[in-house]
Design an enzyme around this catalytic site. Structure first.
Site, mmCIF file in Angstrom:
data_model
loop_
_atom_site.group_PDB
_atom_site.id
_atom_site.type_symbol
_atom_site.label_atom_id
_atom_site.label_comp_id
_atom_site.label_asym_id
_atom_site.label_seq_id
_atom_site.Cartn_x
_atom_site.Cartn_y
_atom_site.Cartn_z
ATOM 1 N N CYS A 186 0.889 -1.180 0.000
ATOM 2 C CA CYS A 186 0.000 0.000 0.000
ATOM 3 C C CYS A 186 0.916 1.215 0.000
ATOM 4 O O CYS A 186 1.155 1.825 1.038
ATOM 5 C CB CYS A 186 -0.895 0.002 1.238
ATOM 6 N N PRO A 189 1.467 7.708 -0.448
ATOM 7 C CA PRO A 189 2.015 8.608 -1.472
ATOM 8 C C PRO A 189 3.458 8.329 -1.881
ATOM 9 O O PRO A 189 3.927 8.903 -2.845
ATOM 10 C CB PRO A 189 1.891 9.976 -0.804
ATOM 11 N N GLY A 190 4.186 7.475 -1.143
ATOM 12 C CA GLY A 190 5.466 7.030 -1.678
ATOM 13 C C GLY A 190 6.721 7.391 -0.898
ATOM 14 O O GLY A 190 7.816 7.080 -1.340
ATOM 15 N N SER A 191 6.579 8.007 0.285
ATOM 16 C CA SER A 191 7.804 8.376 1.010
ATOM 17 C C SER A 191 8.573 7.140 1.493
ATOM 18 O O SER A 191 9.800 7.114 1.462
ATOM 19 C CB SER A 191 7.477 9.304 2.181
ATOM 20 N N LYS A 192 7.832 6.093 1.901
ATOM 21 C CA LYS A 192 8.520 4.868 2.339
ATOM 22 C C LYS A 192 9.129 4.148 1.132
ATOM 23 O O LYS A 192 10.199 3.552 1.218
ATOM 24 C CB LYS A 192 7.552 3.934 3.068
ATOM 25 N N ASP A 244 -5.748 -4.126 -5.878
ATOM 26 C CA ASP A 244 -6.223 -4.235 -4.510
ATOM 27 C C ASP A 244 -5.212 -5.117 -3.771
ATOM 28 O O ASP A 244 -4.991 -6.277 -4.145
ATOM 29 C CB ASP A 244 -7.615 -4.900 -4.519
ATOM 30 N N CYS A 323 -0.711 3.752 11.362
ATOM 31 C CA CYS A 323 -0.552 4.984 12.155
ATOM 32 C C CYS A 323 -1.754 5.086 13.092
ATOM 33 O O CYS A 323 -2.349 6.144 13.265
ATOM 34 C CB CYS A 323 -0.390 6.209 11.269
#
Length: 741
Positions: A186, A189-192, A244, A323
């Site tokens: 998942c 937005p892509g920071s990890k 998914d 989170c």
């Protein structure tokens, strides 16, 4: 009548307006006292049910409740991370510490003293920092304009990521290495994801690490946000897909001519959650919080985690994170997954892996509460009418021995008041053997895949449901007898389509519903393609250059851009075009010149792929000094004679066309820039120019100690790739597009 009455109403409103404005001005003090700001009522940071729930569950150590709630009501400090894999990371750190942070000392903004940013004690090599400056202050205050512009520009160039501190933890605990195949389930937005890409490129001298990252998200629009984040790092080892996560398809790879199922070495499972750990930045949560969110998400979270565990290789590591502070989304999911796995998974003890990080052990006991405050301590207490909302998997294991063997205390809970962060939950799982429903039975040639459904719904599905889990039904045949069948079918398809021309198109709509934009296909350049020899000759590409990995997004007509992927991702693309919806992959390495035919080569180099290509290029390289780099980045089309005599000697006899400009640091001069720089340029008739996006240009100038704030005001002075065309460079627009993309 209707029109007249409307006119009268309008007149009345206009007459009332001045009065009401004055009233507003008069009782402005009253308004702000009542918590009004900009016309919107301020959200009251109170939620009695939230406090009652977490006090009852004892998630906070005794005596710390007031500090916990106090921290939640404070705004979240801004945090930034320097991207670790770029050779420029040390230079950026040096620049931050010695220039920008020094300027923040003794600074006051709106009467508040600015604290100098501090490194996060637990993040390796001082590459992550936090400050008490909120985003609002950073944007609005003139004293911080230089620092803010630096942050924005470096973020665009991919040298800095503005990322919440706790969200940096899961990739660190994954402990990924350059040879690992990684799935981010998942990812938006892509920071990890960017952190994972950095880990792949730990050794910058290796352009194509063996590993790769497949980043998935269920939301088509958010996938493009993910592409934008990943693109900043210019890696040939990232693929963005749109599925998914709870039923993400199994992929196959060709291993020595034989199809094998792809199992991942590392899986990041950062699941959708209620987000009550993010109250400090998402203040809406205060108003909207209830336990209903958690109860509704639990099933999805468990399905995603189960799917991840199925696709993990034996000995591999999966990190599950949320989170949220709610055990229904945290320990309950982990306990249920461990129970289902029947010993195939175990929680890893990672207590010593991030020294300096403060955390609380996972809960071993908890209760379930409905949104109207009704508590249940065990599944047996739940009335039948509640069975659709509350599931048996939400409760802690009944058997104390079983519970003890799970070691739920090995989960990490991050509380906001311990290190001034958001709230977070992380669990690290290691796979010891295949999941029980995936254990391959003996191969029986004559047996069909028909009796596959309820083969063993009892032990394999302890979720207390009468219907077998659709995910497990789907996965049983995938790893069982029908593997071979599926493989043969896929091979036939692949042989008919892909092997012929290397086209990996999107799956046909019959097989899969396509949401969002229809993607262009990925077409690998055939080995005998006449397009490649002129490129190879012009740039004197070495024999080790992997031309098989070049692809384009055009089936017919002129190919305008050439992209490059690693050989492992090529393998994945060619063997799964029927199964997976790929949004983006590859790094752009060449762009077509409009009038390229008049030069020896129709394609010029693209800056975003230059670090991937450079090791293979043996010609058209100009070694430049630091002064040359400054001239090239600050002047529009400098004449050859403006360059140093060494650079002039190399460039004067060179044919027109694309060039590589290389700066090598001088270790004997420690005060100068100590990281290598590779730039794309164009050698015209009598001048030379660089093709570098604006933010990257500013980045290099900053690293060399040049102040670039002044240029912002007179935009024309900044030599950007979007500015005036050079006589020697056809299709300069493409250079600008390169920056924009």
């Amino acid at each position: 009548m209707g029109r007249r009455s409307r006119g009268r109403r309008l007149q009345q409103q206009q007459q009332q307006r001045p009065g009401s404005a004055e009233d507003g001005a008069e009782d402005g003090g009253k308004r702000s006292g009542a918590g009004w700001e900009g016309g919107y009522p301020e959200i009251v940071k109170e939620n009695k049910l939230f406090e009652h729930y977490y006090q009852e569950l004892k998630i906070v150590p005794e005596g710390e409740w007031d500090q916990f709630m106090g921290a939640l009501r404070e705004p979240l400090p801004a945090t930034l991370r320097i991207t670790g894999y770029k050779s420029h990371a040390k230079e950026i750190l040096h620049c931050l510490k010695n220039k920008y942070f020094k300027e923040l000392e003794d600074l006051e903004v709106d009467g508040q003293k600015v604290e100098v940013p501090q490194p996060l004690s637990w993040y390796p090599e001082e590459l992550a920092w936090h400050t008490n400056l909120s985003r609002k202050i950073l944007r609005k205050s003139p004293q911080l304009e230089k620092f803010h512009q630096f942050l924005v520009s470096e973020t665009e160039s991919g040298n800095i990521s503005r990322q919440e501190a706790v969200s940096m933890i899961p990739p660190l605990l994954l402990n990924a290495h350059p040879h690992h195949k990684i799935l981010d389930m998942c990812a938006a937005p892509g920071s990890k994801t960017t952190q994972l890409i950095e880990m792949l490129h730990a050794d910058m001298s290796v352009p194509f690490p063996e590993g790769f990252v497949i980043a998935n998200d269920v939301d088509n629009k958010r996938c493009y946000l993910l592409v934008h984040q990943a693109k900043r790092l210019s890696s040939p080892c990232i693929m963005v897909v749109n599925h998914d996560a709870s039923c993400i398809p199994r992929l196959q790879m060709d291993v020595n001519g034989k199809k094998e199922i792809l199992f991942y070495d590392r899986i990041l499972c950062d699941v959708p959650c209620s987000g009550d750990g993010t109250m400090r930045k998402n203040i809406d949560v205060w108003k909207k919080w209830s336990t209903l969110n958690s109860l509704q998400l639990h099933g999805l979270q468990l399905r995603i985690a189960t799917r991840g565990a199925e696709q993990l290789v034996e000995g591999g590591r999966m990190v599950y994170s949320t989170c949220s502070l709610n055990p229904i989304e945290d320990e309950a999911v982990i306990a249920s997954l461990l129970e289902k796995s029947e010993g195939a998974l175990e929680l890893a003890d990672v207590s010593s892996e991030l020294p300096g990080l403060k955390w609380m052990p996972g809960l071993t006991q908890w209760k379930v509460m409905t949104k109207d405050g009704q508590w249940f301590a065990a599944w047996a207490d739940v009335p039948h009418s509640r069975h659709t909302q509350i599931r048996p998997t939400m409760f802690p294991p009944k058997d104390p021995e079983k519970s003890q063997a799970m070691h739920l205390e090995r989960c990490l809970r991050i509380l906001p008041h311990h290190q001034n962060t958001g709230g977070f939950f992380v669990a690290v799982l290691v796979k010891k053997s295949s999941m029980p429903w995936n254990k391959r039975p003996p191969k029986l040639q004559g047996e069909s895949a028909e009796p596959r459904g309820p083969v063993q719904p009892g032990p394999a599905d302890p979720m207390g449901r009468s219907v077998s889990h659709p995910l497990e039904l789907e996965s049983k045949p995938a790893a069982g007898i029908s593997d071979t069948e599926a493989t043969e079918r896929a091979e036939n398809l692949e042989n008919n389509e892909n092997k012929k021309d290397g086209v990996c198109g999107p799956p046909p709509s019959k097989k899969m519903k396509l949401f969002g934009f229809k993607e262009d296909p990925f077409v690998f350049i055939p080995e005998d393609d006449p397009l490649f020899p002129p490129i190879q000759k012009f740039y004197a590409l070495g024999p080790s250059f992997p031309k098989m990995n070049l692809l384009t997004r055009t089936v017919e007509g002129k190919r305008r851009q050439l992209y490059m992927v690693s050989k492992e991702l090529r393998n994945v693309l060619l063997n799964n075009s029927e199964r997976v919806k790929v949004i983006n992959t590859g790094v752009k390495v060449w762009c077509r010149n409009n009038s390229g035919e008049e030069f020896d080569c129709a394609f010029r180099l693209a800056q975003e792929g230059i670090y991937t290509l450079y090791p293979f290029i043996n010609s058209r390289i100009i070694t430049v000094s630091m002064e040359d780099v400054k001239i090239l980045l600050t002047q529009e089309n400098p004449f050859f004679r403006k360059l140093s005599s060494e650079a002039y000697g190399q460039v004067k006899d060179m044919a027109k066309g694309s060039v590589v400009l290389k700066y090598e640091p001088d270790p004997t001069k420690p005060d100068t820039l100590q990281c290598p720089i590779v730039l794309c340029g164009w050698r015209g008739k009598a001048s030379i120019r660089t093709f570098v996006p604006k933010n990257e240009r500013l980045h290099y100038l900053r690293m060399m100690g040049l102040e670039v704030l002044a240029e912002k005001k007179k935009e024309g002075a900044v030599p950007t790739s979007e500015s005036a065309a050079s006589p020697g460079a056809p299709e300069d627009k493409a250079g600008a597009e390169q920056g924009a993309e």
